[in-house]
Design an enzyme around this catalytic site. Structure first.
Site, PDB file in Angstrom:
ATOM      1  N   SER A  89      -2.342  13.267  17.960  1.00 50.12           N
ATOM      2  CA  SER A  89      -0.710  12.868  18.685  1.00 50.12           C
ATOM      3  C   SER A  89      -0.053  11.915  17.867  1.00 50.12           C
ATOM      4  O   SER A  89       0.591  11.131  18.209  1.00 50.12           O
ATOM      5  CB  SER A  89      -1.334  11.925  20.074  1.00 50.12           C
ATOM      6  OG  SER A  89      -2.154  10.865  19.604  1.00 50.12           O
ATOM      7  N   GLY A  90       0.046  12.341  16.687  1.00 51.53           N
ATOM      8  CA  GLY A  90       1.077  11.658  15.693  1.00 51.53           C
ATOM      9  C   GLY A  90       2.404  12.516  15.981  1.00 51.53           C
ATOM     10  O   GLY A  90       2.661  13.249  16.770  1.00 51.53           O
ATOM     11  N   ALA A 122       3.904  14.912  14.258  1.00 48.71           N
ATOM     12  CA  ALA A 122       3.672  16.385  14.079  1.00 48.71           C
ATOM     13  C   ALA A 122       3.100  16.835  15.715  1.00 48.71           C
ATOM     14  O   ALA A 122       3.755  17.828  16.209  1.00 48.71           O
ATOM     15  CB  ALA A 122       2.581  16.857  13.053  1.00 48.71           C
ATOM     16  N   THR A 146       1.032   8.118  11.869  1.00 52.26           N
ATOM     17  CA  THR A 146       2.457   7.942  12.205  1.00 52.26           C
ATOM     18  C   THR A 146       2.648   6.517  12.623  1.00 52.26           C
ATOM     19  O   THR A 146       3.617   5.827  11.983  1.00 52.26           O
ATOM     20  CB  THR A 146       2.793   8.908  13.281  1.00 52.26           C
ATOM     21  OG1 THR A 146       2.443  10.171  12.749  1.00 52.26           O
ATOM     22  CG2 THR A 146       4.451   8.692  13.635  1.00 52.26           C
ATOM     23  N   ALA A 206       3.373   4.163   9.317  1.00 50.82           N
ATOM     24  CA  ALA A 206       4.327   4.390   8.479  1.00 50.82           C
ATOM     25  C   ALA A 206       5.285   3.212   8.733  1.00 50.82           C
ATOM     26  O   ALA A 206       6.027   3.370   9.643  1.00 50.82           O
ATOM     27  CB  ALA A 206       5.068   5.737   8.820  1.00 50.82           C
ATOM     28  N   GLY A 242      10.098   4.807   6.487  1.00 50.29           N
ATOM     29  CA  GLY A 242      11.122   5.616   7.118  1.00 50.29           C
ATOM     30  C   GLY A 242      10.935   6.996   6.794  1.00 50.29           C
ATOM     31  O   GLY A 242      10.070   7.534   6.628  1.00 50.29           O
ATOM     32  N   GLU A 258      14.392   4.244  -1.904  1.00 48.18           N
ATOM     33  CA  GLU A 258      13.008   4.050  -2.295  1.00 48.18           C
ATOM     34  C   GLU A 258      12.620   4.747  -3.611  1.00 48.18           C
ATOM     35  O   GLU A 258      13.455   5.561  -4.170  1.00 48.18           O
ATOM     36  CB  GLU A 258      11.999   4.683  -1.325  1.00 48.18           C
ATOM     37  CG  GLU A 258      12.250   3.737   0.143  1.00 48.18           C
ATOM     38  CD  GLU A 258      11.303   4.264   1.253  1.00 48.18           C
ATOM     39  OE1 GLU A 258      11.372   3.601   2.296  1.00 48.18           O
ATOM     40  OE2 GLU A 258      10.656   5.248   1.313  1.00 48.18           O
ATOM     41  N   HIS A 315      -1.147   4.418  -2.872  1.00 47.73           N
ATOM     42  CA  HIS A 315       0.014   3.822  -2.553  1.00 47.73           C
ATOM     43  C   HIS A 315      -0.258   2.569  -3.786  1.00 47.73           C
ATOM     44  O   HIS A 315      -1.310   1.947  -3.663  1.00 47.73           O
ATOM     45  CB  HIS A 315       0.228   3.333  -1.356  1.00 47.73           C
ATOM     46  CG  HIS A 315       1.569   2.869  -1.061  1.00 47.73           C
ATOM     47  ND1 HIS A 315       2.017   1.390  -1.425  1.00 47.73           N
ATOM     48  CD2 HIS A 315       2.452   3.405  -0.111  1.00 47.73           C
ATOM     49  CE1 HIS A 315       3.493   1.540  -1.256  1.00 47.73           C
ATOM     50  NE2 HIS A 315       3.660   2.433  -0.335  1.00 47.73           N
ATOM     51  N   ARG A 343       5.535   6.870  -7.106  1.00 41.77           N
ATOM     52  CA  ARG A 343       4.223   6.340  -6.740  1.00 41.77           C
ATOM     53  C   ARG A 343       2.861   6.558  -7.800  1.00 41.77           C
ATOM     54  O   ARG A 343       2.031   5.656  -7.954  1.00 41.77           O
ATOM     55  CB  ARG A 343       3.592   6.620  -5.426  1.00 41.77           C
ATOM     56  CG  ARG A 343       4.388   6.306  -4.325  1.00 41.77           C
ATOM     57  CD  ARG A 343       3.921   6.753  -2.883  1.00 41.77           C
ATOM     58  NE  ARG A 343       5.047   5.826  -1.847  1.00 41.77           N
ATOM     59  CZ  ARG A 343       4.824   6.228  -0.454  1.00 41.77           C
ATOM     60  NH1 ARG A 343       4.183   7.082  -0.376  1.00 41.77           N
ATOM     61  NH2 ARG A 343       5.829   5.645   0.141  1.00 41.77           N
ATOM     62  N   HIS A 360      -3.569   6.267   0.119  1.00 38.57           N
ATOM     63  CA  HIS A 360      -2.505   6.206   1.129  1.00 38.57           C
ATOM     64  C   HIS A 360      -2.195   7.558   1.694  1.00 38.57           C
ATOM     65  O   HIS A 360      -2.049   7.785   3.113  1.00 38.57           O
ATOM     66  CB  HIS A 360      -1.293   5.762   0.502  1.00 38.57           C
ATOM     67  CG  HIS A 360      -0.137   5.826   1.153  1.00 38.57           C
ATOM     68  ND1 HIS A 360      -0.211   4.817   2.482  1.00 38.57           N
ATOM     69  CD2 HIS A 360       1.074   6.079   1.432  1.00 38.57           C
ATOM     70  CE1 HIS A 360       0.977   4.969   3.090  1.00 38.57           C
ATOM     71  NE2 HIS A 360       1.673   5.560   2.449  1.00 38.57           N
ATOM     72  N   ARG A 363       3.486  13.281  -3.470  1.00 37.31           N
ATOM     73  CA  ARG A 363       4.806  13.116  -2.651  1.00 37.31           C
ATOM     74  C   ARG A 363       5.744  12.092  -2.896  1.00 37.31           C
ATOM     75  O   ARG A 363       5.562  10.951  -3.307  1.00 37.31           O
ATOM     76  CB  ARG A 363       3.767  12.637  -1.199  1.00 37.31           C
ATOM     77  CG  ARG A 363       5.079  12.405  -0.145  1.00 37.31           C
ATOM     78  CD  ARG A 363       4.297  12.194   1.326  1.00 37.31           C
ATOM     79  NE  ARG A 363       3.462  10.843   0.986  1.00 37.31           N
ATOM     80  CZ  ARG A 363       4.061   9.944   1.786  1.00 37.31           C
ATOM     81  NH1 ARG A 363       5.223  10.005   2.355  1.00 37.31           N
ATOM     82  NH2 ARG A 363       3.466   8.731   1.761  1.00 37.31           N
TER      83      ARG A 363
END
Length: 527
Positions: free
Chosen positions: A11-12, A14, A48, A51, A54, A119, A247, A294, A356, A391
């Protein structure tokens, strides 16, 4: 056993955005359907929710699709699928408009325009955010939207165990079996402690990440790689598991799990990394300094800590006006103040890299389809080809909504073509008993976390990877014996999934013979 038209596991962002689109589509057609939304704790407890930074999208005229595409390819060490990168970047603005239409609130300037920030790894300001809790705001808006549809049945505190395929009908299924099909999922009702059979014409896995495999992670306790492990056992294809993103800046709190994240956006706003003596060090590693991607920043911090024999470094935000810090990062400011007594406008923040994000996962095509018919995957559990070897910051929420949309388009297109066979059996636990040795599960979990953190972390070697593989095999054999004898429990199944995931990470890392992005093996430096 209930039969659903669509089953969504997770239930995030996606899972929820997919559910909203499917429900809305059939409501508009006035066609009654049933959607099961399954989540292992409460609906809002997802990756989610945590996070902070952003969601990236080209929103400003000074920015361009080409620049966002290039930034993504560079961050991914050119291992990304360029076609997928172009799809995600170009479809981003439309998907963001949909989130806004659902009620998601992004920060704006006084003139009403979005307060876009920059970022690490980005060449322009393109991050839309809601203070420092963007994911939580998106989760809130999507949950409210989903709950407005009567076609959606929520199943909270339900733990998905295994996908149902021809295997459960007595057929031999291997990775090479053609036309493998998914017919739903076996799910443990945590309240009744009974395994229930959910039959589904279409199933979407949106189960998030794998962070609990490591001792230190920003992921919530639910992130045990369940979807990836279930899909792998059902003979879905998995790729890129060696690319584990650490991270660079989690708050240094020894013994705390999950670790509190100090968002990338803090460095985007001017935060500077420093050693314990106050000296800067990023100039030795990358011309982009604290705003390098990162993988570079995490390895630089790891190197400085080992060189200086320290347990952490600092992030210096003392030069940023206090009013700006509180306005942009209220959650981070108050957490540091309340938990550690640190006022980040006057003192430096102790930070350390920790696990992360996973850049690998269940292989899907451009429509989020796996190699198993009627089984889709979206979000962090999937491998779309977007991230490559690393990522780019704030591309994860974006990937989730783009591929959830594409899964929606394809699954409603194929709706009605699925045939559910007769005779799908209920879960069989004859001959099992309630596990008496839960201490074994606890200790095996602790040992697995230690193996992965010590041998399969930011910096690897061939010897460390072999040692990890050998130790994991012993845990696997011990767990298999216990699993076969025991009635299903969540800790037992989560450990089973983490063993599967750890095996895939180690296997893919050993097979990778070139240092790319997040995979850094000292033995390959002179190879």
């Amino acid at each position: 056993m209930p039969t659903y038209d669509f089953i969504v596991v997770g239930s995030g962002i996606a899972g929820l955005s997919y559910t909203v689109k499917v429900a809305q589509y059939f409501q508009d057609k006035q066609k009654p359907i049933k959607i099961a939304l399954i989540t292992k704790t409460v609906a809002e407890e997802t990756n989610t929710k945590y996070a902070q930074g952003g969601i990236a999208a080209v929103w400003d005229q000074e920015d361009s699709f080409d620049k966002h595409i290039q930034d993504t390819l560079v961050a991914g060490d050119f291992e990304s699928d360029q076609q997928v990168v172009e799809i995600v970047v170009k479809e981003a603005p439309e998907r963001l408009k949909e989130l806004i239409s659902y009620g998601t609130d992004f920060d704006r300037k006084s003139d009403g325009s979005f307060d876009l920030v920059k970022e690490g790894g980005h060449s322009d300001k393109r991050i839309l955010h809601y203070k420092d809790s963007t994911g939580n705001e998106i989760e809130r808006a999507l949950l409210e939207k989903v709950k407005s549809f009567s076609s959606v049945d929520f199943f909270t505190h339900y733990f998905a165990i295994d996908l149902i395929t021809q295997h459960h009908l007595g057929e031999k299924v291997t990775k090479d079996t053609p036309h493998k099909k998914c017919f739903g999922v076996y799910v443990l009702n945590k309240k009744t402690k009974k395994v229930e059979t959910f039959i589904g014409k279409t199933t979407l896995l949106a189960t998030g990440g794998i962070g609990q495999v490591y001792q230190s992670t920003t992921n919530p306790t639910i992130a045990t790689g369940d979807g990836i492990a279930m899909a792998y056992r059902a003979k879905a294809f998995v790729k890129g598991m060696q690319y584990i993103q650490f991270h660079p800046t989690a708050l240094y709190q020894p013994g705390k799990k999950p670790n509190f994240l100090i968002s990338e956006a803090v460095r985007g706003h001017g935060g500077i990394l420093k050693n314990l003596d106050g000296t800067t060090f990023m100039e030795k590693y990358d011309e982009r300094l604290s705003l390098a991607p990162r993988d570079i920043v995490a390895r630089a911090i790891d190197s400085e800590m080992k060189k200086n024999g320290t347990d952490h470094v600092y992030l210096d935000t003392r030069h940023i006006p206090k009013s700006e810090i509180i306005a942009h990062f209220p959650m981070i400011y108050h957490y540091c103040l309340d938990q550690l007594g640190i006022d980040m406008s006057e003192e430096m923040i102790p930070v350390v890299p920790c696990q992360h994000y996973l850049c690998g996962g269940i292989i899907v095509n451009e429509h989020s389809q796996t190699n198993i018919e009627h089984l889709y995957a979206a979000g962090e559990c999937s491998h779309t080809g977007l991230h490559g070897a690393n990522r780019l910051a704030s591309n994860s929420l974006l990937e989730a909504i783009v591929f959830a949309h594409r899964a929606f388009e394809k699954s409603v297109q194929e709706f009605g073509t699925q045939i559910i066979p007769a005779g799908i059996p209920d879960w069989n636990d004859e001959g099992t008993r309630n596990p008496e040795e839960m201490v074994l599960v606890t200790e095996m979990t602790r040992e697995l976390e230690s193996i992965m953190s010590n041998y399969v972390g930011i910096v690897r070697t061939d010897r460390r990877l072999k040692r990890a593989y050998d130790r994991l095999e012993l845990i696997y054999l011990e767990h298999e014996e216990l699993y076969k004898q025991s009635k299903i429990t969540v800790p037992l199944c989560e450990l089973r999934n983490m063993i599967n995931v750890a095996y895939l990470i180690i296997k893919h890392a050993r097979a990778q013979r070139e240092n790319k992005g997040l995979h850094y093996n000292l033995d390959l430096l002179n190879a």
